[in-house]
Design a protein around this motif. Structure first.
Motif, short mmCIF file in Angstrom:
data_model
loop_
_atom_site.label_atom_id
_atom_site.label_comp_id
_atom_site.label_asym_id
_atom_site.label_seq_id
_atom_site.Cartn_x
_atom_site.Cartn_y
_atom_site.Cartn_z
N SER A 58 181.63 7.64 20.93
CA SER A 58 180.50 7.13 20.16
C SER A 58 179.19 7.22 20.95
N ASP A 59 179.26 6.89 22.25
CA ASP A 59 178.08 7.01 23.10
C ASP A 59 177.69 8.48 23.32
N ALA A 60 178.71 9.32 23.48
CA ALA A 60 178.44 10.75 23.67
C ALA A 60 177.77 11.35 22.44
N GLU A 61 178.21 10.94 21.26
CA GLU A 61 177.60 11.43 20.01
C GLU A 61 176.14 11.00 19.91
N GLU B 116 183.82 -0.79 27.44
CA GLU B 116 182.50 -0.57 26.88
C GLU B 116 181.50 -1.66 27.26
N GLU B 117 182.01 -2.77 27.81
CA GLU B 117 181.10 -3.82 28.27
C GLU B 117 180.43 -3.43 29.58
N ASN C 230 160.90 12.30 27.07
CA ASN C 230 160.57 11.14 27.91
C ASN C 230 160.59 11.52 29.39
N ASP C 231 159.96 10.71 30.19
CA ASP C 231 159.90 10.97 31.63
C ASP C 231 161.10 10.39 32.38
N ASP C 232 161.88 9.55 31.69
CA ASP C 232 163.01 8.89 32.35
C ASP C 232 164.07 9.93 32.75
N GLU C 233 164.57 9.80 33.97
CA GLU C 233 165.59 10.72 34.46
C GLU C 233 166.99 10.18 34.22
N LEU C 234 167.10 8.86 34.06
CA LEU C 234 168.40 8.23 33.87
C LEU C 234 168.43 7.42 32.58
N ILE C 235 169.60 7.40 31.91
CA ILE C 235 169.79 6.54 30.74
C ILE C 235 171.04 5.70 30.97
N GLU C 236 171.13 4.58 30.28
CA GLU C 236 172.27 3.67 30.42
C GLU C 236 173.29 3.96 29.33
N ILE C 237 174.55 4.12 29.74
CA ILE C 237 175.63 4.38 28.79
C ILE C 237 176.84 3.52 29.14
N SER C 238 177.77 3.42 28.20
CA SER C 238 178.99 2.63 28.41
C SER C 238 180.01 3.42 29.22
N VAL C 239 180.95 2.69 29.79
CA VAL C 239 182.05 3.30 30.55
C VAL C 239 183.27 3.37 29.64
N ILE C 240 183.91 4.54 29.61
CA ILE C 240 185.09 4.69 28.76
C ILE C 240 186.21 3.76 29.23
N GLY C 241 186.85 3.10 28.29
CA GLY C 241 187.92 2.15 28.62
C GLY C 241 187.42 0.74 28.79
#
Length: 444
Positions: A248-251, A276-277, A263-274
């Motif tokens: 879901s996050d990958a999509e 999601e918190e 955007n200028d941001d080099e990093l984004i925040e995503i969930s960890v598989i297994g």
């Protein structure tokens, strides 16, 4: 007024569209639309009839509720994963020296008879792409011409018998019947291609969730169909594995990729598989590398398929991309790098009265094309999935043409049974057996 129902069972979504078609004015107007998430389909193939039928039923019921009409027969798409292209040729003599619909149909039937269709396949569509009268070739429509011999080059789309049977069972379980089955790539071409593109030569690529359908048109005719078992969902899978994040996050990353690039941001925040918190940081550079690698592979493979068709040097109008993946960031410019300088454009469905705003997107090219198929859009001659002869002319006009063929000899009229309207359709019995039947009837 005729009601048309188009059903497109895609890998990610199922679309049902109901339209009103006035055969006198040739006007079509959409009256109802239903869209449901597809279940029971993987890589373009039905893998669970019960789940797939529920998707169709949900989409159809939504369309029926909006349209206020109950249409039970549907024009249905079938993925190129089930099909293969076959070329065949037919030659017939013209006894009366004048070519009518009857002779054209006879030539096409001869080409079908000569075709080498594998045992586990059957006819889906047969589309002539070149007629030759005596020594004159590249004739678009020989009807009404004089000549002693008619030749036809026929492009046959053959389909796996099991695929057709599973599709019929799925529709039946959803409470619907099949009026016609149409190649998804051909339908998308009807919806998106311009006449001059088809005349100059064009390759249509419909990139869906898990498959890519290829249809090549030359001299206004379909010449080749194929598919690639890769689609936009493969990018989602690649991102999920590379970033160790849920699908879901990958999509979401794939959909919002254009925003991230701007955007200028080099990093984004995503969930960890297994878990999601738990959150982690992902590099835009890494995301870009993963996406570009998959896109490059996809377009290189598609370009290879076009080359292997033997028609690449006839594609004067270039490449037309359609399907859901064309919404991806800068896709037209990216694709232009992989087709040896051929022009590339994104194809959207043709304008139809009542076309809902959300249907004006490339991902709805196939269902819109199915509706246009029902109106005989762009049709000259075809043998359809029911083995019926289709032409833009009405059956009344066909009958009149045959009756007015003054060149038919008196001998033929005496010895052969008078053909009824149904004989304009495909007849699989050789004339020899017809004569035997007539002889037995007279005898007893």
């Amino acid at each position: 007024m005729k009601n048309l129902l188009a059903i497109d069972l895609g890998s990610s979504k199922t679309t049902a569209i109901i339209a009103n078609y006035d055969e006198i004015t040739d006007n079509i107007s959409i009256s109802g639309v239903g869209i449901a998430k597809t279940r029971g389909v993987k890589k373009g193939a039905i893998v669970n009839i019960d789940q797939a039928s529920r998707s169709i039923k949900q989409a159809y019921n939504d369309a029926k509720r909006v349209a206020g009409v109950d249409v039970k027969k549907a024009i249905v798409s079938i993925s190129s994963v089930y099909t293969k292209s076959i070329i065949s040729y037919g030659i017939v003599n013209i006894p009366g020296n004048e070519i009518t619909i009857k002779e054209i149909n006879r030539a096409i039937q001869t080409a079908l008879y000569n075709a080498n269709i594998p045992q586990d396949y059957q006819l889906l569509q047969a589309l002539p792409y070149d007629f030759k009268v005596d020594e004159l070739s590249e004739i678009e429509d020989p009807a009404g011409m004089s000549g002693s011999r008619l030749e036809v080059s026929l492009h046959i789309i053959a389909v796996q018998k099991s695929g057709v049977e599973n599709l019929k069972k799925t529709l039946k379980q959803a409470g619907l019947e099949i009026e016609n089955i149409v190649s998804a790539g051909y339908a998308s071409g009807l919806a998106t291609l311009k006449d001059d593109e088809k005349e100059l030569g064009v390759a249509l690529i419909d990139i869906g969730a898990t498959t890519s359908d290829l249809a090549i048109f030359v001299n206004k005719s379909l010449r080749h169909t194929d598919y690639l078992g890769v689609g936009s969902h493969h990018i989602t899978n690649d991102l999920s594995m590379a970033l160790h994040t849920p699908l879901s996050d990958a999509e979401e990353i794939k959909i919002k990729f254009g925003e991230y690039v701007k955007n200028d941001d080099e990093l984004i925040e995503i969930s960890v598989i297994g878990n999601e918190e738990e959150k982690q940081k992902a590099s835009i550079t890494t995301i870009t590398q993963v996406i570009i690698a998959r896109i490059e592979e996809t377009f290189m493979l598609l370009n290879k398929e076009i080359e292997e068709s033997g028609l690449k040097n006839k594609i004067g109008a270039g490449i037309v991309l359609t399907g859901g993946f064309t919404n991806f960031y800068n896709i037209k410019e990216i694709a232009s790098q992989f087709f040896d300088g051929l022009p590339v454009r994104v194809g959207i469905p043709k304008k139809i009265d009542g076309l809902f705003e959300n249907l004006k997107a490339p991902e709805f090219s196939t269902p819109i094309g199915l509706l246009l198929y029902g109106t005989k859009e762009g049709l000259t001659y075809e043998i359809d999935s029911n083995r019926q002869f289709r032409t833009k002319s009405s059956f009344e006009e066909i009958s009149k043409n045959i009756e007015n063929n003054s060149q038919i000899t008196q001998k033929e009229e005496k010895n052969e049974p008078k053909e009824e309207l149904s004989s304009i359709m495909i007849n699989n019995e050789p004339s020899f057996w017809q004569k035997i039947k007539t002889w037995l009837s007279n005898l007893f």
